[in-house]
Design a protein around this motif. Structure first.
Motif, PDB file in Angstrom:
ATOM      1  N   ALA A  63      -0.804   4.069  -4.181  1.00 52.55           N
ATOM      2  CA  ALA A  63      -0.903   3.086  -3.096  1.00 52.55           C
ATOM      3  C   ALA A  63       0.161   2.002  -3.246  1.00 52.55           C
ATOM      4  O   ALA A  63       0.759   1.559  -2.255  1.00 52.55           O
ATOM      5  CB  ALA A  63      -2.298   2.463  -3.093  1.00 52.55           C
ATOM      6  N   ALA A  64       0.425   1.580  -4.498  1.00 51.68           N
ATOM      7  CA  ALA A  64       1.457   0.562  -4.718  1.00 51.68           C
ATOM      8  C   ALA A  64       2.838   1.087  -4.339  1.00 51.68           C
ATOM      9  O   ALA A  64       3.667   0.352  -3.779  1.00 51.68           O
ATOM     10  CB  ALA A  64       1.434   0.122  -6.177  1.00 51.68           C
ATOM     11  N   LEU A  65       3.102   2.359  -4.626  1.00 49.60           N
ATOM     12  CA  LEU A  65       4.399   2.938  -4.291  1.00 49.60           C
ATOM     13  C   LEU A  65       4.618   3.026  -2.783  1.00 49.60           C
ATOM     14  O   LEU A  65       5.762   3.113  -2.329  1.00 49.60           O
ATOM     15  CB  LEU A  65       4.514   4.338  -4.910  1.00 49.60           C
ATOM     16  N   ASN A  66       3.540   3.005  -2.021  1.00 51.34           N
ATOM     17  CA  ASN A  66       3.676   3.048  -0.572  1.00 51.34           C
ATOM     18  C   ASN A  66       4.119   1.701  -0.003  1.00 51.34           C
ATOM     19  O   ASN A  66       4.620   1.632   1.113  1.00 51.34           O
ATOM     20  CB  ASN A  66       2.349   3.460   0.060  1.00 51.34           C
ATOM     21  N   TYR A  67       3.935   0.625  -0.794  1.00 52.47           N
ATOM     22  CA  TYR A  67       4.258  -0.717  -0.311  1.00 52.47           C
ATOM     23  C   TYR A  67       5.436  -1.361  -1.043  1.00 52.47           C
ATOM     24  O   TYR A  67       5.962  -2.377  -0.580  1.00 52.47           O
ATOM     25  CB  TYR A  67       3.038  -1.632  -0.446  1.00 52.47           C
ATOM     26  N   GLY A  68       5.835  -0.823  -2.179  1.00 51.74           N
ATOM     27  CA  GLY A  68       6.920  -1.431  -2.938  1.00 51.74           C
ATOM     28  C   GLY A  68       7.868  -0.396  -3.493  1.00 51.74           C
ATOM     29  O   GLY A  68       7.482   0.765  -3.703  1.00 51.74           O
ATOM     30  N   PRO A  69       9.130  -0.753  -3.749  1.00 48.61           N
ATOM     31  CA  PRO A  69      10.112   0.191  -4.284  1.00 48.61           C
ATOM     32  C   PRO A  69       9.838   0.502  -5.754  1.00 48.61           C
ATOM     33  O   PRO A  69       9.095  -0.201  -6.439  1.00 48.61           O
ATOM     34  CB  PRO A  69      11.442  -0.550  -4.106  1.00 48.61           C
ATOM     35  N   LEU A  70      10.471   1.558  -6.240  1.00 48.38           N
ATOM     36  CA  LEU A  70      10.298   1.959  -7.638  1.00 48.38           C
ATOM     37  C   LEU A  70      10.757   0.870  -8.598  1.00 48.38           C
ATOM     38  O   LEU A  70      10.160   0.673  -9.660  1.00 48.38           O
ATOM     39  CB  LEU A  70      11.075   3.253  -7.902  1.00 48.38           C
ATOM     40  N   THR A  71      11.850   0.178  -8.261  1.00 51.23           N
ATOM     41  CA  THR A  71      12.363  -0.873  -9.141  1.00 51.23           C
ATOM     42  C   THR A  71      11.420  -2.058  -9.245  1.00 51.23           C
ATOM     43  O   THR A  71      11.564  -2.894 -10.137  1.00 51.23           O
ATOM     44  CB  THR A  71      13.738  -1.356  -8.635  1.00 51.23           C
ATOM     45  N   LEU A  72      10.435  -2.161  -8.356  1.00 48.06           N
ATOM     46  CA  LEU A  72       9.436  -3.227  -8.434  1.00 48.06           C
ATOM     47  C   LEU A  72       8.151  -2.735  -9.080  1.00 48.06           C
ATOM     48  O   LEU A  72       7.592  -3.391  -9.968  1.00 48.06           O
ATOM     49  CB  LEU A  72       9.126  -3.756  -7.030  1.00 48.06           C
ATOM     50  N   VAL A  73       7.684  -1.559  -8.675  1.00 45.39           N
ATOM     51  CA  VAL A  73       6.377  -1.078  -9.117  1.00 45.39           C
ATOM     52  C   VAL A  73       6.427  -0.554 -10.554  1.00 45.39           C
ATOM     53  O   VAL A  73       5.540  -0.849 -11.369  1.00 45.39           O
ATOM     54  CB  VAL A  73       5.872   0.012  -8.153  1.00 45.39           C
ATOM     55  N   GLN A  74       7.454   0.217 -10.894  1.00 39.45           N
ATOM     56  CA  GLN A  74       7.466   0.871 -12.198  1.00 39.45           C
ATOM     57  C   GLN A  74       7.547  -0.093 -13.382  1.00 39.45           C
ATOM     58  O   GLN A  74       6.857   0.110 -14.374  1.00 39.45           O
ATOM     59  CB  GLN A  74       8.608   1.879 -12.267  1.00 39.45           C
ATOM     60  N   PRO A  75       8.381  -1.151 -13.351  1.00 43.26           N
ATOM     61  CA  PRO A  75       8.373  -2.081 -14.496  1.00 43.26           C
ATOM     62  C   PRO A  75       7.019  -2.728 -14.749  1.00 43.26           C
ATOM     63  O   PRO A  75       6.710  -3.093 -15.886  1.00 43.26           O
ATOM     64  CB  PRO A  75       9.427  -3.128 -14.101  1.00 43.26           C
ATOM     65  N   LEU A  76       6.208  -2.877 -13.704  1.00 37.26           N
ATOM     66  CA  LEU A  76       4.882  -3.451 -13.904  1.00 37.26           C
ATOM     67  C   LEU A  76       3.997  -2.547 -14.737  1.00 37.26           C
ATOM     68  O   LEU A  76       2.941  -2.973 -15.214  1.00 37.26           O
ATOM     69  CB  LEU A  76       4.219  -3.719 -12.548  1.00 37.26           C
TER      70      LEU A  76
END
Length: 320
Positions: A63-76
């Motif tokens: 669900a997070a990947l549907n709203y944010g790019p990989l460079t934002l979601v993955q480091p979290l």
């Protein structure tokens, strides 16, 4: 709530679920013999609890990947290790140490810097079928190389797990964006079917590889998984999906500093957890015998006005 904040919120909850799953997997791996087969492990309730937590974390991550790019979601995803620290300490019946607090602070500081530089727009580009097949082939080659017998198998399996999980996230974003796209394209196609099969294979492979890696302890393997995952996903996002860091050269410097701080924090956390795991595994029993023979003075059993002391070694032989 805008898309960026929603992606961050979903990523935070996902990290909590993944952390609980990692602690559960580590405890299960510690009670499992190295030769235990997969089928026997599937019959244990603790395994399915870990699978359920991983599934919950995966759904939130999708669900997070549907709203944010990989460079934002993955480091979290590095927050998984941060959350696992207090959970692991509570499971072991101890307090969080000073080094762990330092590692947590550095990790959070580095992630904060990365959040300022990551692109905030919702994803819109997807992988083509040749790109997806190329990514899948490269990933399988990397996993095959890391899974060969050799030194440090736990860390190598952890790296393979992080890579497969990161690639699965990148492919999942392609699948999610394509399915939710309202451009009128076909809902089912060979490309989406292939991507879905790759996601399933890499997600299950990452889970099994992490279970194997955690047999040597939670700290260092979890740190390697935490670092390899966003690196693999961000590489795909930057190289194939058109993602960019916002802010220009200043943003790049801030991203490098944030990455350095986060890596240092993760290393501190992994070392602290490795020491704690070694301390917990020390067997209880009598203290080890001093390798240097000690001398004990005992009285002679012969009656005498003044007992004649005799020096003997710890093994019982008289000392001249």
């Amino acid at each position: 709530m805008n898309a960026t904040l929603l992606a961050v919120a979903l990523s935070l909850v996902s990290a909590g679920a993944y952390a609980a799953a990692a602690v559960a997997q580590s405890r299960l791996a510690g009670r499992t013999e190295p030769g235990t087969g997969v089928l026997r492990m599937l019959g244990r309730g603790a395994w399915w609890s870990a699978v359920g937590l991983n599934a919950a974390g995966a759904l939130l991550h999708v669900a997070a990947l549907n709203y944010g790019p990989l460079t934002l979601v993955q480091p979290l995803g590095a927050l998984t290790l941060v959350v696992a620290v207090p959970l692991g300490a509570r499971a072991a019946g101890r307090r969080v140490g000073r080094t762990e607090w330092r590692g947590t602070a550095l990790t959070l500081l580095g992630l904060g810097a990365l959040l300022l530089t990551a692109g905030g727009s919702a994803p819109h580009e997807t992988l083509t079928l040749p790109e997806a097949l190329g990514v899948g082939a490269a990933t399988m080659a990397a996993v095959a190389g890391l899974s060969r017998p050799g030194a440090r198998p736990g860390l190598r399996h952890a790296a393979a797990s992080g890579i497969t999980s990161g690639v699965a996230s990148a492919l999942t974003q392609t699948l999610t964006v394509a399915v939710t796209d309202h451009s009128g394209g076909p809902l089912f196609s060979w490309r989406l079917l292939t991507v879905a099969l790759l996601v399933s294979a890499f997600a299950m492979g990452g889970l099994l590889l992490s279970q194997t890696a955690y047999r040597g302890g939670l700290g260092a393997p979890l740190a390697v998984v935490t670092l390899a995952n966003p690196v693999a996903a961000a590489a795909i996002g930057l190289a194939l999906l058109g993602e960019r860091l916002q802010g220009g050269p200043v943003s790049l410097v801030l991203a490098l500093l944030g990455t350095t701080a986060a890596v240092r924090g993760v290393i501190l956390l992994s070392r602290a957890q490795a020491r704690n795991a070694d301390r917990d595994e020390v067997p209880e029993g009598p203290a080890p015998v001093d390798p240097v023979p000690s001398r004990v003075v005992i009285g002679s059993p012969r009656p005498a006005a003044v007992p004649e002391p005799v020096a003997v070694r710890a093994g019982g032989a008289p000392h001249p």
